[in-house]
Design a protein around this motif. Sequence first.
Motif, short mmCIF file in Angstrom:
data_model
loop_
_atom_site.label_atom_id
_atom_site.label_comp_id
_atom_site.label_asym_id
_atom_site.label_seq_id
_atom_site.Cartn_x
_atom_site.Cartn_y
_atom_site.Cartn_z
N ALA A 193 0.83 -1.21 0.00
CA ALA A 193 0.00 0.00 0.00
C ALA A 193 0.86 1.26 0.00
CB ALA A 193 -0.90 0.01 1.23
N PHE A 194 2.12 1.11 0.44
CA PHE A 194 3.00 2.27 0.51
C PHE A 194 4.10 2.22 -0.54
CE2 PHE A 194 1.07 4.25 3.97
CZ PHE A 194 0.63 3.26 4.81
N ALA A 195 3.93 1.35 -1.52
CA ALA A 195 4.96 1.26 -2.55
C ALA A 195 5.14 2.61 -3.22
CB ALA A 195 4.55 0.22 -3.58
N ILE A 196 6.40 3.07 -3.30
CA ILE A 196 6.68 4.38 -3.88
C ILE A 196 7.63 4.17 -5.04
CG2 ILE A 196 7.75 6.63 -3.44
CD1 ILE A 196 6.98 6.24 -0.49
N SER A 197 7.29 4.73 -6.19
CA SER A 197 8.19 4.49 -7.30
C SER A 197 9.47 5.30 -7.10
CB SER A 197 7.50 4.86 -8.61
OG SER A 197 7.34 6.24 -8.65
N GLN A 198 10.61 4.69 -7.41
CA GLN A 198 11.92 5.30 -7.16
C GLN A 198 12.05 6.67 -7.81
OE1 GLN A 198 14.83 4.40 -5.53
NE2 GLN A 198 13.63 2.90 -4.45
N SER A 199 11.50 6.83 -9.02
CA SER A 199 11.72 8.07 -9.76
C SER A 199 11.08 9.25 -9.05
CB SER A 199 11.15 7.93 -11.16
OG SER A 199 9.78 7.68 -11.06
N ILE A 225 0.21 4.29 -5.05
CA ILE A 225 -0.62 5.45 -4.74
C ILE A 225 -0.02 6.69 -5.38
CG2 ILE A 225 -1.57 4.61 -2.56
CD1 ILE A 225 0.58 6.66 -1.30
N ASP A 226 -0.84 7.72 -5.57
CA ASP A 226 -0.34 8.99 -6.07
C ASP A 226 0.48 9.62 -4.95
OD1 ASP A 226 0.14 11.47 -7.10
OD2 ASP A 226 -1.96 11.99 -7.45
N VAL A 227 1.75 9.89 -5.23
CA VAL A 227 2.61 10.42 -4.16
C VAL A 227 2.47 11.93 -3.96
CG1 VAL A 227 4.32 8.57 -4.25
CG2 VAL A 227 4.57 10.56 -5.75
N ASN A 228 1.67 12.57 -4.81
CA ASN A 228 1.47 14.01 -4.64
C ASN A 228 0.37 14.27 -3.62
OD1 ASN A 228 3.34 14.91 -6.69
ND2 ASN A 228 1.92 13.90 -8.11
N PRO A 229 0.52 15.36 -2.85
CA PRO A 229 -0.57 15.69 -1.92
C PRO A 229 -1.75 16.27 -2.71
CG PRO A 229 1.09 17.42 -1.88
CD PRO A 229 1.61 16.34 -2.80
N PRO A 230 -2.93 16.39 -2.12
CA PRO A 230 -4.07 16.94 -2.88
C PRO A 230 -3.72 18.30 -3.50
CG PRO A 230 -4.80 16.11 -0.76
CD PRO A 230 -3.30 16.02 -0.75
N ARG A 231 -4.28 18.54 -4.67
CA ARG A 231 -3.96 19.77 -5.41
C ARG A 231 -4.11 21.02 -4.53
NH1 ARG A 231 -3.26 22.20 -10.16
NH2 ARG A 231 -4.62 23.93 -10.69
#
Length: 508
Positions: free
Chosen positions: A53-59, A87-93
Motif C-alpha cells: 500500500a505504501f509502494a513508492i516508485s523510485q523516480s 498510490i499517487d505520491v502528490n498531496p491533494p492539489r
Amino acid sequence: MQTSMASVGHALHQTLVFFNPRLSNSFKILPLPIARSFPPQKQRSRWAVSSPAFAISQSSLHQSSATQDDALSVGTDEGAVEGASAIDVNPPRGTRDFLPEDMRLRQWLFQNFREVSRLLSFEEVDFPVLESEALFIRKAGEEITQQLYNFEDKGGRRVVLRPEITPSLARLVMKQGKSASLPLKWFTIGQCWRYERMTRGRRREHYQWNMDIIGISKVRAEAELIYAIVLLFERLGITAQDVGIKVSSRKVLQAALDKFLIPEALFTKVCVIVDKLGKIPVDEIEKELTSLGVPVEAVKGIVNVLSIKSLSDLEDILGSEGEAVADLKKLFSLAESYGYSQWIQFDASVVRGLAYYTGIVFEGFDREGKLRAICGGGRYDRLLSMFGGDEVPACGFGFGDAVIVELLKEKGLLPNLPHNVDHVVFAMDPSLEGPASAITAALRRKGQSVDLVEDRRLKWVFKHCERVNASRLILVGSSEWEKGMVRVKNLTTREENDVKLDELDLFL
Ligand code: HAM
C-alpha cells in the motif's frame, strides 16, 4: 556476534563515565550496557517499507542528498504485491508537503512572526482548524464563503476547515465574556483552507499569522498593527522600495454611499463588489452595482471616489469633518512618529473583500506588482455584535506564508538554513555501540545536538558530517576506548585529538 560480545567483555571491567548535568563537570559511573548489534542488512529491513500500500516508485522520490543506501531504507518495489497499484505520491492539489528544508524555512518565518508579536507585547492563542460552518455563513456574497471546505461530520454537524481565523477569534472573545480584561492583544499562526483558483502565492491551504487588538477604538491600534507588519518586513530584509502598504477606510465608501442616499443595508454588498476594482473590468463592477439597485449616477460617483490616491484630494471631496478623513490623518501622523511613513500610502480603492470591516483597512503589496496581496487587515468593530455579542472595537490583520516566500525568492532574500548538529558520534566497531550510546546521551543531556551513526564505513561518516554540517566528529574506536579516550575531530579547523572522557567537555 560472538566477536563483538568478546570485545564488549574486554571493556566490561572498565567503567563508563558520562557527564552528570546536576553535578556539572563531575562524573557518574555506570555499568556498561550490553552491546546489541544489528548487521547492516537487518538494520535496513527494520526501516524498509514493505507494505504494498505504501509502494513508492523510485523516480518520484526526492533524493537530492540521499545515498543509495538511504534510498533502500525509504522503500523499493521489493515485496510489493503483484497487481497492487502505486498510490499517487502528490498531496491533494493546492496543498503542500514540507521536506526538512521547507520546514526550516517555515520555522524561520514563524520565528520572525513570533518575535515581532513578542516585541509588540502580544500573547499567542490557538483555535481548532475545524470549526462550525455557522461561523462562516455570511450573506454579503464574499468570495471566501464560496470557497469553503465544508462537510457534515459523522454526528451530522455542519463543519468547515476554517478559511480564515478572525471569526474563531471573535468566538473566543465572546466565550471569554466579561472575564476578558480588555484590551486583548492576541496573535496566532495557523493553517487556513480555501478552495481557491491557484495563482502564484495563492494555494488551497496556507498558514496565516494574525495579530488582533480587541477593545481599542482609537487609531493607535491600527498604527501598532501596521508597525508590526513593517517591523517584520525589515527583519526579513525587505525595504520600503520593495513593498508598500495601501491604506484606506471603509468610512470613505460609507460617506460616498451616504452622499447618494444608498440604503445602509447595501453597504457590505457594495464593499464586496468594489473590492474587485483592478481585478475585473470597471464596467463589470458597474453592472454588478446597478443590478444591486445602486443608481447609475451613484455608481459613477462611487467609482470616482475610489480612484482618489491622496488624502488632500479626499479631504477636498469629503471635507475635513468626517470620521474617514480624521481617522486617516491620525494614522498618517502616527506613522510619522513611528518612522514608517515611507511604507504607507493612501489609496481609496482598498476596500478589502471581507464583509465585516468597518473602518481603516490596509493591504501589503509588492511594488513591482507581480504578486497578490502580501497581507491585509482592518477594523471590524461590529463582528462580535453580528455574532450576537456586545459591540466591541476590534482590528487586526492576516499575513500569509506563501506570498512572502515568493517575494523573498524574487528579491534573492531567502535565508540559507542548512541542517546542522554539534556532533556526530560514530562507533568504529559494533561492539562499541554501548559506549557510543552513553557518550551521545551525556552530550545531549548537556544540550548538545548529536547524530549517532553506526554500521557505516568511515568514508560515509565523513560525507555525512558534511551533509549535516557537524562541528565535531567523535570517533569511538577500540584502541582509544581501552585507554578511556575517544578521538575528537574538529571539522572546522580539521584538528584531531584523543580526548579523555572527563576532558571531553573542554572540547564542546
Ligand atoms: P485575507 O485578506 O483574506 O484576510 O487574508 C490575509 C492574508 O492571508 C492574505 O493577504 C494572504 O497573505 C493570505 N492568504 C489568503 N488567502 C490565501 C491563499 N489562498 N493562499 C495563500 N495565502 C493566502 C483575512 O483572512 C482576515 N481574516 C485577516 C484579518 C485578521 N483581519 C482582521 N484580522
